[in-house]
Scaffold this motif. Sequence first.
Motif, mmCIF file in Angstrom:
data_model
loop_
_atom_site.group_PDB
_atom_site.id
_atom_site.type_symbol
_atom_site.label_atom_id
_atom_site.label_comp_id
_atom_site.label_asym_id
_atom_site.label_seq_id
_atom_site.Cartn_x
_atom_site.Cartn_y
_atom_site.Cartn_z
ATOM 1 N N ASN A 1 -8.644 0.365 0.348
ATOM 2 C CA ASN A 1 -8.884 0.337 -1.091
ATOM 3 C C ASN A 1 -8.885 -1.059 -1.687
ATOM 4 O O ASN A 1 -9.488 -1.282 -2.751
ATOM 5 C CB ASN A 1 -7.867 1.205 -1.820
ATOM 6 C CG ASN A 1 -8.025 2.680 -1.520
ATOM 7 O OD1 ASN A 1 -7.056 3.352 -1.179
ATOM 8 N ND2 ASN A 1 -9.239 3.213 -1.625
ATOM 9 N N ALA A 2 -8.243 -2.018 -1.050
ATOM 10 C CA ALA A 2 -8.332 -3.392 -1.532
ATOM 11 C C ALA A 2 -9.774 -3.876 -1.490
ATOM 12 O O ALA A 2 -10.218 -4.639 -2.364
ATOM 13 C CB ALA A 2 -7.443 -4.304 -0.687
ATOM 14 N N ALA B 1 -2.276 0.106 -8.522
ATOM 15 C CA ALA B 1 -2.982 -0.617 -7.464
ATOM 16 C C ALA B 1 -3.792 -1.767 -8.045
ATOM 17 O O ALA B 1 -3.833 -2.870 -7.482
ATOM 18 C CB ALA B 1 -3.883 0.342 -6.695
ATOM 19 N N HIS B 2 -4.442 -1.517 -9.189
ATOM 20 C CA HIS B 2 -5.230 -2.570 -9.823
ATOM 21 C C HIS B 2 -4.336 -3.723 -10.268
ATOM 22 O O HIS B 2 -4.675 -4.903 -10.089
ATOM 23 C CB HIS B 2 -6.005 -2.011 -11.017
ATOM 24 C CG HIS B 2 -6.947 -2.994 -11.636
ATOM 25 N ND1 HIS B 2 -6.555 -3.891 -12.607
ATOM 26 C CD2 HIS B 2 -8.268 -3.225 -11.400
ATOM 27 C CE1 HIS B 2 -7.589 -4.626 -12.960
ATOM 28 N NE2 HIS B 2 -8.643 -4.249 -12.244
ATOM 29 N N TRP C 1 6.926 -0.961 -5.299
ATOM 30 C CA TRP C 1 5.794 -1.754 -5.779
ATOM 31 C C TRP C 1 5.714 -1.836 -7.306
ATOM 32 O O TRP C 1 4.882 -2.579 -7.839
ATOM 33 C CB TRP C 1 4.491 -1.293 -5.152
ATOM 34 C CG TRP C 1 3.947 0.051 -5.560
ATOM 35 C CD1 TRP C 1 4.428 0.927 -6.476
ATOM 36 C CD2 TRP C 1 2.758 0.650 -5.030
ATOM 37 N NE1 TRP C 1 3.640 2.040 -6.553
ATOM 38 C CE2 TRP C 1 2.592 1.899 -5.681
ATOM 39 C CE3 TRP C 1 1.821 0.264 -4.083
ATOM 40 C CZ2 TRP C 1 1.535 2.757 -5.411
ATOM 41 C CZ3 TRP C 1 0.759 1.110 -3.813
ATOM 42 C CH2 TRP C 1 0.628 2.344 -4.459
ATOM 43 N N GLY D 1 0.836 -1.200 0.000
ATOM 44 C CA GLY D 1 0.000 0.000 0.000
ATOM 45 C C GLY D 1 0.865 1.241 0.000
ATOM 46 O O GLY D 1 2.084 1.179 -0.160
ATOM 47 N N SER E 1 0.220 4.814 -1.684
ATOM 48 C CA SER E 1 0.411 5.567 -2.924
ATOM 49 C C SER E 1 1.076 6.901 -2.599
ATOM 50 O O SER E 1 1.421 7.175 -1.444
ATOM 51 C CB SER E 1 -0.930 5.783 -3.623
ATOM 52 O OG SER E 1 -1.838 6.463 -2.767
ATOM 53 N N LEU F 1 -3.504 2.244 -0.454
ATOM 54 C CA LEU F 1 -3.237 1.640 -1.758
ATOM 55 C C LEU F 1 -3.663 2.528 -2.916
ATOM 56 O O LEU F 1 -2.994 2.579 -3.951
ATOM 57 C CB LEU F 1 -3.952 0.286 -1.856
ATOM 58 C CG LEU F 1 -3.755 -0.532 -3.130
ATOM 59 C CD1 LEU F 1 -2.316 -1.029 -3.214
ATOM 60 C CD2 LEU F 1 -4.736 -1.717 -3.153
ATOM 61 N N CYS G 1 -2.889 -6.099 2.475
ATOM 62 C CA CYS G 1 -2.989 -5.251 1.293
ATOM 63 C C CYS G 1 -4.118 -4.243 1.462
ATOM 64 O O CYS G 1 -5.223 -4.612 1.867
ATOM 65 C CB CYS G 1 -3.238 -6.101 0.043
ATOM 66 S SG CYS G 1 -3.293 -5.141 -1.496
ATOM 67 N N THR H 1 5.638 -0.524 -1.575
ATOM 68 C CA THR H 1 4.990 0.778 -1.613
ATOM 69 C C THR H 1 5.626 1.639 -2.699
ATOM 70 O O THR H 1 6.612 1.247 -3.329
ATOM 71 C CB THR H 1 5.096 1.452 -0.230
ATOM 72 O OG1 THR H 1 4.328 2.662 -0.213
ATOM 73 C CG2 THR H 1 6.545 1.778 0.127
#
Length: 280
Positions: free
Chosen positions: A129-130, A107-108, A80, A32, A34, A101, A97, A60
């Motif tokens: 967000n997961a 992230a996707h 990441w 995670g 961002s 994120l 996770c 990350t």
Amino acid sequence: MSTITESILPKVIKKRPSDSHKGNYGRILLIGGSENYGGAIIMAAEGALNSGVGLISVATHAVNLDALHARDPEIMFVDWHDRNLVKLIPQMDVIVCGPGLGVGSVAHTIMTILTQSISAKQTLILDANALTFIGQEPELIPQTAGLVVITPHQMEWQRLSQIRIPYQTDSANVDALKRIFPTQNAILVLKSNHTHVYSKSEPAFVNPIGNPGMATGGMGDTLAGIIGGFTAQFGGNLNSVLAAVYIHSLAGDQLAKNNYVVRPTEISALLPKLMRHYAN
């Protein structure tokens, strides 16, 4: 409805033998953070670190590297974007996770990799967000994890389960958990002023402690990290999750005795002392 009590802590937390090494206490990967939400994954990682995990890695955004290592040099950093992330995932006992994120393309991609790489020997904790991703794209729900723990607050659970907050009863929540995870071993940690914990087969549990001083950003991220830490060390099972939920609030209540606001990082800092007490 059963109540989580202090007795869960000595049942789960064990005294460490003298011939211990870091490999005895689990390997965890937290994913995670961002560009704008690096603090979330750092707080989650500190929850895992202070709950005693042997080896911790954080995947990350590179912008978070300096802050992570300035606070916690014990934690290993993974960019990441690194293509080797797919090789790292199978080496872990537990993966957390979601904290910070985001919902962008990176992230996707990470969620897709995670869904394809997780194994039956691993525990997967999904937060923030997961949960948004699996709510929007059911194909991203991991099918092969040994245990899936989801940690939504009530509005996140409303979006995921389609149950409005006033109707989030125990029976409705268990039915939704079974519907969303029909074949997986799954636990729902539904965060509120008194968090409820649900599995597909056990009675519902309520956490009776906690306080309004804990209504602070990052509190849920920290809880996700502590759940990761406890399942990595003490096993991917319901008791480990219940103990993590309880000790998180217990630390918050102790801090609230002398503080109007309880900071998530202070909860993490108090964990080693509390765990030492209950291990003895």
